[in-house]
Design a protein around this motif. Structure first.
Motif, PDB file in Angstrom:
ATOM      1  N   ALA A 176       0.818  -1.219   0.000  1.00  0.00           N
ATOM      2  CA  ALA A 176       0.000   0.000   0.000  1.00  0.00           C
ATOM      3  C   ALA A 176       0.851   1.269   0.000  1.00  0.00           C
ATOM      4  N   ASP A 177       0.561   2.170  -0.921  1.00  0.00           N
ATOM      5  CA  ASP A 177       1.128   3.514  -0.873  1.00  0.00           C
ATOM      6  C   ASP A 177       0.222   4.459  -0.094  1.00  0.00           C
ATOM      7  N   LEU A 178      -1.065   4.149  -0.053  1.00  0.00           N
ATOM      8  CA  LEU A 178      -2.054   4.946   0.674  1.00  0.00           C
ATOM      9  C   LEU A 178      -3.210   4.025   1.034  1.00  0.00           C
ATOM     10  N   ALA A 179      -3.804   4.248   2.196  1.00  0.00           N
ATOM     11  CA  ALA A 179      -4.992   3.506   2.603  1.00  0.00           C
ATOM     12  C   ALA A 179      -6.164   4.472   2.763  1.00  0.00           C
ATOM     13  N   VAL A 180      -7.358   3.994   2.438  1.00  0.00           N
ATOM     14  CA  VAL A 180      -8.604   4.664   2.782  1.00  0.00           C
ATOM     15  C   VAL A 180      -9.371   3.703   3.676  1.00  0.00           C
ATOM     16  N   CYS A 181      -9.702   4.126   4.900  1.00  0.00           N
ATOM     17  CA  CYS A 181     -10.187   3.157   5.877  1.00  0.00           C
ATOM     18  C   CYS A 181     -10.898   3.854   7.034  1.00  0.00           C
ATOM     19  N   ARG A 182     -11.561   3.057   7.876  1.00  0.00           N
ATOM     20  CA  ARG A 182     -12.070   3.532   9.147  1.00  0.00           C
ATOM     21  C   ARG A 182     -10.894   3.796  10.090  1.00  0.00           C
ATOM     22  N   SER A 183     -11.191   4.291  11.291  1.00  0.00           N
ATOM     23  CA  SER A 183     -10.108   4.642  12.216  1.00  0.00           C
ATOM     24  C   SER A 183     -10.299   3.987  13.583  1.00  0.00           C
ATOM     25  N   GLY A 184     -10.584   2.683  13.559  1.00  0.00           N
ATOM     26  CA  GLY A 184     -10.497   1.923  14.789  1.00  0.00           C
ATOM     27  C   GLY A 184      -9.084   1.963  15.333  1.00  0.00           C
ATOM     28  N   ALA A 185      -8.928   1.738  16.627  1.00  0.00           N
ATOM     29  CA  ALA A 185      -7.608   1.849  17.253  1.00  0.00           C
ATOM     30  C   ALA A 185      -6.591   0.922  16.598  1.00  0.00           C
ATOM     31  N   GLY A 186      -7.001  -0.324  16.320  1.00  0.00           N
ATOM     32  CA  GLY A 186      -6.075  -1.271  15.715  1.00  0.00           C
ATOM     33  C   GLY A 186      -5.618  -0.821  14.347  1.00  0.00           C
ATOM     34  N   THR A 187      -6.544  -0.352  13.539  1.00  0.00           N
ATOM     35  CA  THR A 187      -6.216   0.128  12.199  1.00  0.00           C
ATOM     36  C   THR A 187      -5.239   1.290  12.253  1.00  0.00           C
ATOM     37  N   VAL A 188      -5.538   2.279  13.074  1.00  0.00           N
ATOM     38  CA  VAL A 188      -4.683   3.470  13.173  1.00  0.00           C
ATOM     39  C   VAL A 188      -3.275   3.081  13.622  1.00  0.00           C
TER      40      VAL A 188
END
Length: 370
Positions: free
Chosen positions: A265-277
């Motif tokens: 990944a060069d960039l992600a588009v995603c939610r911001s759950g703690a694990g993801t962040v």
């Protein structure tokens, strides 16, 4: 446990329900084994949560504690609550005493309240880890019983809090993105040399994100971008087979290899759950965070630190549509210089050693020297 005691260290970990509780619990259990190979680890969890499958699969013993949600309004649940809580505390107390636990470590969720009350009754030290920027009820209660409180984010308001970050699973903690990139591209059938956009919304997906990205697929492909879109179970997106470059838009319900998804990944588009962040920051992937628009606003707070550091941007869920992708995402994912600056900022903000830092706190609480 004193320095002269030969009995192995015994730790009881409590938490479960969602991946947000289970993943840091398992990462901490694995880190304990690395630091203290003969440690005895027991886990308290529910029969309904992810822990029922994931904890035994990782080789840890799970004791099922009855799920006791705290009633938020008057009704039959409020009447049953005291008895239900007593039974849950009794189950947790039997497990803590049966393990001869040196320390109880809670990660929040339904079983942590009974675990904290049981540990307090047994006279066993308590360590708390709160993964979200806004703490839940269980950890707000538990923080009254101990001075050993670890948090993921500096903004978290709990007494005696020390910021350690989020314990990460080993394949993320040790991820070398450059070393895995070729394997990752082969795994998902994508090309070297193209800007790569990773899209995901958690295990259940995010329908608004799914629709927006699929709606702008043609524009992304025309700009030379390739996409790995993890839609979530039961949620499909379709890119017309006749769309030029449509083979470069890979849509899957999920992947068991998020390490490979992060590697390309060069960039992600995603939610911001703690694990993801925390995972994205730790491995240096810049992101456009779209906080879940329901709940107590914790997802916005989770992303605030890395966004302020320059490692991501934040957009309101209501703004996310195909026109927004065309106007904002396409220019960003094709701007290599800006992405490089954001990746550097994200990695500088991220923490890969959180599990080790939490283990140090656990060993201190247990009086373990080794």
């Amino acid at each position: 446990m004193s320095a002269g005691t030969r009995r192995p260290l015994s730790v009881v970990l409590a938490g479960g329900g969602s991946a947000g509780h289970v993943n840091p619990l398992l990462a901490t259990a694995d880190a304990l084994r690395r630091h203290v190979p003969d440690v005895t680890i027991g886990v308290l969890g529910t029969a309904e949560g992810l822990e029922a499958r994931l904890v035994p699969a990782r080789g840890y013993e799970l004791t099922v504690v009855p799920k006791v949600p705290f009633p938020r309004r008057p009704g039959p649940g409020l009447v049953r609550f005291p008895g239900s809580l007593r039974r849950a505390v009794g189950t947790a107390l039997a497990a803590v005493r049966g393990a001869d636990a040196d320390v109880v470590v809670g990660f929040g969720g339904y079983v942590s309240t009974p675990a904290y009350l049981a540990a307090r009754r047994a006279g066993v030290p308590i360590v708390i880890h709160e993964q979200n920027a806004r703490p839940g009820l269980a950890n707000r209660l538990g923080a009254r019983f101990t001075r050993r409180v670890a948090t993921t984010f500096e903004s978290t308001r709990l007494p005696h809090a020390t910021t350690v970050g989020l314990p990460l699973r080993e394949e993320i903690r040790g991820l070398d993105r450059d070393a895995l990139r070729a394997e990752a591209l082969a795994e998902f059938g994508l090309d070297e040399g193209r800007p790569t956009l990773l899209v995901f919304g958690g295990s259940l997906g995010a329908q608004r994100i799914n629709q927006a990205l699929a709606g702008a697929a043609g524009d992304l492909l025309a700009a030379g971008v390739q996409v790995l879109h993890l839609t979530g179970a039961g949620k499909d997106v379709v890119v017309a087979a006749g769309e030029p470059g449509s083979a470069r838009y890979v849509a899957l319900p999920y992947t068991d290899r998020m390490d490979l998804a992060y590697a390309l990944a060069d960039l992600a588009v995603c939610r911001s759950g703690a694990g993801t962040v925390c995972e994205l920051a730790a491995v240096g992937v810049p992101a456009v965070y779209v906080p879940l628009p329901v709940g107590n606003g914790e997802q916005r707070l989770n992303a605030a630190g890395v966004v302020a550091a320059g490692g991501g941007t934040l957009v309101e869920d209501a703004r996310v549509d195909a026109d927004w992708v065309r106007a904002e995402v396409v220019p960003l994912v094709t701007d290599r210089d800006r992405l490089a600056r954001m990746a550097h900022a994200a990695a500088g903000h991220g923490q890969r050693d959180a599990a080790d830092r939490l283990v140090a706190l656990i060993l201190e609480a247990a009086g373990h020297q080794g």
